[in-house]
Every structure is written in C-alpha cells, then in structure tokens.
Design a protein around this motif. Structure first.
Motif, PDB file in Angstrom:
ATOM      1  N   ILE A  18       0.867  -1.184   0.000  1.00  0.00           N
ATOM      2  CA  ILE A  18       0.000   0.000   0.000  1.00  0.00           C
ATOM      3  C   ILE A  18       0.903   1.233   0.000  1.00  0.00           C
ATOM      4  CG2 ILE A  18      -1.812   1.246   1.246  1.00  0.00           C
ATOM      5  CD1 ILE A  18      -2.549  -1.478   2.530  1.00  0.00           C
ATOM      6  N   CYS A  19       0.634   2.112  -0.942  1.00  0.00           N
ATOM      7  CA  CYS A  19       1.526   3.254  -1.155  1.00  0.00           C
ATOM      8  C   CYS A  19       0.739   4.556  -1.036  1.00  0.00           C
ATOM      9  CB  CYS A  19       2.128   3.130  -2.556  1.00  0.00           C
ATOM     10  SG  CYS A  19       3.037   4.560  -3.119  1.00  0.00           S
ATOM     11  N   CYS A  20       1.314   5.569  -0.406  1.00  0.00           N
ATOM     12  CA  CYS A  20       0.650   6.874  -0.416  1.00  0.00           C
ATOM     13  C   CYS A  20       1.606   7.938  -0.935  1.00  0.00           C
ATOM     14  CB  CYS A  20       0.082   7.226   0.942  1.00  0.00           C
ATOM     15  SG  CYS A  20       1.310   7.418   2.204  1.00  0.00           S
ATOM     16  N   ILE A  84      -3.012   4.888  -2.637  1.00  0.00           N
ATOM     17  CA  ILE A  84      -4.093   5.646  -2.006  1.00  0.00           C
ATOM     18  C   ILE A  84      -4.296   6.969  -2.738  1.00  0.00           C
ATOM     19  CG2 ILE A  84      -4.841   6.721   0.151  1.00  0.00           C
ATOM     20  CD1 ILE A  84      -4.758   3.722   0.442  1.00  0.00           C
ATOM     21  N   SER A  93      -2.502  11.024   6.063  1.00  0.00           N
ATOM     22  CA  SER A  93      -1.102  10.720   6.344  1.00  0.00           C
ATOM     23  C   SER A  93      -0.899  10.437   7.825  1.00  0.00           C
ATOM     24  CB  SER A  93      -0.197  11.843   5.855  1.00  0.00           C
ATOM     25  OG  SER A  93      -0.748  13.085   6.150  1.00  0.00           O
ATOM     26  N   ASN A 101       1.966   1.144  10.341  1.00  0.00           N
ATOM     27  CA  ASN A 101       1.549   2.201   9.428  1.00  0.00           C
ATOM     28  C   ASN A 101       0.519   1.661   8.469  1.00  0.00           C
ATOM     29  OD1 ASN A 101       3.652   3.903  10.434  1.00  0.00           O
ATOM     30  ND2 ASN A 101       5.023   2.521   9.340  1.00  0.00           N
ATOM     31  N   CYS A 103       0.350   2.804   5.442  1.00  0.00           N
ATOM     32  CA  CYS A 103       1.075   2.695   4.182  1.00  0.00           C
ATOM     33  C   CYS A 103       2.347   1.910   4.390  1.00  0.00           C
ATOM     34  CB  CYS A 103       1.429   4.084   3.672  1.00  0.00           C
ATOM     35  SG  CYS A 103       0.029   4.860   2.905  1.00  0.00           S
ATOM     36  N   ASP A 104       2.631   1.035   3.443  1.00  0.00           N
ATOM     37  CA  ASP A 104       3.880   0.287   3.509  1.00  0.00           C
ATOM     38  C   ASP A 104       5.020   1.134   2.964  1.00  0.00           C
ATOM     39  OD1 ASP A 104       2.651  -2.209   4.350  1.00  0.00           O
ATOM     40  OD2 ASP A 104       1.716  -2.165   2.371  1.00  0.00           O
ATOM     41  N   ALA A 106       5.885   5.120   0.842  1.00  0.00           N
ATOM     42  CA  ALA A 106       5.352   6.409   0.425  1.00  0.00           C
ATOM     43  C   ALA A 106       6.198   6.991  -0.703  1.00  0.00           C
ATOM     44  CB  ALA A 106       5.342   7.374   1.608  1.00  0.00           C
ATOM     45  N   THR A 132       8.325   4.784   8.084  1.00  0.00           N
ATOM     46  CA  THR A 132       7.798   4.343   6.787  1.00  0.00           C
ATOM     47  C   THR A 132       8.866   4.524   5.721  1.00  0.00           C
ATOM     48  OG1 THR A 132       5.626   5.115   7.468  1.00  0.00           O
ATOM     49  CG2 THR A 132       5.919   4.671   5.132  1.00  0.00           C
TER      50      THR A 132
END
Ligand code: GDP
Length: 363
Positions: A18-20, A84, A93, A101, A103-104, A106, A132
C-alpha cells in the motif's frame, strides 16, 4: 500432494503493498497519480487498473507492461500495487492501522525547480516518525529549460537525449536537493546510483506531464517493497482493516470506506467498529468496489463482492454505522474471538485518534 499445495500457497502469499503520496502543495502529487493511472487508459488499454474507493489498484501485469523497456526481466512477486488516492490529505497521512503504518511505502514528491519546501519537511518528519519507507519523486523535470520530451521513457534514456546544458542544470538541481536532504539529516542518491538502499534513500526524477521516469518509479516501488518487506507483506488470514471515511450514500445509508490491509472480509461477517458513542457491533451487508476503469461511465453503481482479499480499498454497508470514527480499526468476530474483548480493542483506537485530532487542531 501436500508439498505442491504448500508451494502454491507460498506463491500466492504476498499481498499488494500500500503506497501513499505526500509532499508540499503544488509539487504535482495529484498529477503524478493521474499520470501513473491515466497513461494506459488514455491509450485505450486500461490494463486491469481499477479505481477503487479511495485508491487505485495496479495489477502486477500492468506494471510489468509499463516497465518492460526499463527491465524486461523484472520479477514481480506481489499481486499488484495499491496507491491511495488522497495525496497530501492531512488526516490520511496521520492514519495508522493497528500497531503499524497504514502505508507500507510512500512517495515523497519534491518539485525540482523548488527543492525542499516546508511541507516536504513536515512529511519527511512524519515518515521518519512512523518508520515508513519512502522514495523521493523529483518531479517536473520537463520544466528544465530546453527539456526534450520523451514520453513515458525510463529516466536514464530520457536524460541521454538531453543537451549538455539540460544535463548540467539537472545535475546542479539534483545536487542541491541532495544537500537539502542532508541538512535534514538524510542521505539521498539518485536511485540507479544508490548502492546502500536502506541507509540512503532513493530519488527518482519524474515528469507527471510527459511521463519520463514513471516506469522507474513504479518498478522501484514494487521491487523495493517485495525485497525489503517480505514479512510485512505476507498475507495472513487475520483481518487488519482501517476506516478511512464515514459517508452517507443514498440508498445505502451510512457506509464506511476502509483499507483492508490484510486478511479476507466476507459478506455477513460480524464486525466491531469504534464508534463515538461506544463500540458498534454489526453485520457486513455488502462489500462494494467501483467498477473497473473502462466502465466508470456507469455512474452511481457499485460492484458487489462475496468476499474481498487484502490489500484493497472497499466500501462496507451495514446497519448502525452512523457514529463510526474514521482512522480506527475494524475487527471481525470469528468463532474464537471473545465479543467483549473485541469491543475493548475496537475502542482502544479512540484515544490515539483523539490525540491526532488535538494535534492537527494545534497546527
Ligand atoms: P499537488 O498540489 O501536489 O497535488 O499538485 P498538482 O498535481 O495539483 O500540480 C500542481 C501544478 O503543477 C499543476 O498546474 C500541474 O499541472 C503542474 N505539474 C504537476 N506535475 C508537473 C510536471 O511534472 N511538470 C510540469 N511542467 N508541471 C507539473
């Protein structure tokens, strides 16, 4: 026999990272997302990309197709990448799923013409605090004076086509940014020269307008996650799920949009959510996603799913969700889960969410 079954399981055992996307305003976070999402769609080959609720899912097939010029032999072990959709969304965030977290990994976006800006540093500190992993996208390379467009090309190929002056300016600005990160106590290096991944963070130059460096960014995100986060990305049959938003949808009542980080959710699952008036125990009525990209014109309709396997973003409809609190975890009551215990754990998030609300109120 048994052995081959085990191997089958092993092959399927990683979930999507999962990336943001974070960074200062106007650095191109939204545009970057549009660009990684849009290219194939505009060219009429959506390639299995699905726009989810609050996220975009890129299947490994799609990533392989888009990065084959860069590295035709790349071995993608994850099923895909979940990005995301709410870049820079402050409350997002801040969100964490239980004990880790949300997110894995970012993408920290920096405008090559501006270097580090106040919110870049804010994001950087948040990422460091949360431990992160992140990659720096040094965006807007096409704004370098005299840049020759090389649509969707790997960055080294694009740089090789530029005049000497452009390369000089590029290197000068890159060095400035590396120095600015150094001033923040962080070692960074352009990704293809980075031999100390982990200690030194990687910079991927990109253009969200013409797509140079996008293959590099996609491939690096996937390769880096599957190499360094095997444990975190291992699929487990235990639901780990965070509420992103609580929304009233005509015909569905109050629904919750969630990120299913791990495990499987089913229609009919008994769930416990954290509510502002106390724990909410209810039953999943439906699990909804949007229709695949090309069918986006079908407005207002959702696709129903019997079950959904992580990692995905979905909408849950159920009764009694009116007071559900965004930013908290969702728990599933299984055969060997004590309901009172589940209620207690569900409410434990309340404190941390409240403290985040307080903090963002200050800022
Ligand atoms: P955000 O606030 O970080 O989401 O930034 P946006 O994605 O809204 O972009 C801000 C502005 O920069 C918009 O006018 C974009 O068109 C422009 N922009 C974004 N990325 C690029 C890029 O790579 N090159 C150029 N030339 N302009 C860009």
């Amino acid at each position: 026999g048994n052995d081959s079954e085990v191997n089958e399981v092993a092959k399927e055992s990683l979930r999507s990272p999962i990336c943001c996307i974070m960074g200062h305003v106007d650095t191109g976070k939204t545009k970057l997302l549009d660009c990684i999402r849009g290219t194939n769609v505009q060219e009429g080959e959506a390639g299995g990309i699905t726009q989810q609720i609050g996220a975009t899912y890129f299947p490994a097939e799609n990533i392989r197709e888009r990065t084959k010029e860069l590295r035709p032999d790349a071995k993608l072990k994850v099923p895909g990448l979940l990005v995301i959709d709410t870049p820079g969304h402050e409350s997002f965030s801040n969100l964490r799923s239980r004990g880790s977290n949300l997110c894995d990994i970012a993408i920290l976006v920096v405008d090559i013409m501006h270097g580090l800006e106040p919110q870049t540093i804010e994001s950087l500190n948040l990422l460091r605090k949360r431990n992160t992993e992140f990659i720096v996208a040094l965006n807007k390379v096409d704004r370098l004076y005299g840049w020759k467009t090389c649509k969707n090309a790997p960055i080294e190929k694009a740089l090789a086509l530029q005049s000497k002056d452009v390369v000089i300016e590029f290197n000068m600005r890159l060095t400035q940014v590396i120095t600015q990160f150094k001033e923040q106590g962080l070692n960074t290096e352009i990704y293809y020269k980075n031999k100390e991944m982990g200690d030194t963070f990687s910079i991927v130059p990109t253009s969200a307008i013409s797509g140079e460096g996008i293959p590099d960014l996609l491939l690096y995100l996937v390769m880096w996650s599957q190499k360094t986060m095997v444990e975190k990305l291992t699929f487990v049959d235990k639901v780990q799920c965070t509420v992103l938003e609580v929304k009233v949808i005509p015909g569905h009542g109050t629904t919750i949009d969630v990120v299913l980080v791990n495990g499987v959710l089913h229609e009919g699952d008994q769930i416990v959510a954290c509510g502002s008036q106390g724990p909410i125990i209810t039953t999943v009525r439906s699990l909804l996603t949007r229709h695949p990209m090309k069918e986006l014109r079908v407005k207002g309709t959702y696709q129903h799913h019997r079950e959904v396997k992580a990692a995905q973003c979905i909408k849950i409809t159920a009764q009694g969700l009116e007071h559900a609190v965004a930013g908290t975890s969702l728990h599933v009551i299984g055969p060997d889960v004590d309901v009172d215990e589940a209620k207690k754990t569900a409410m434990e998030d309340m404190k941390s969410v409240m403290s985040l609300v307080d903090k963002s109120g200050e800022g």
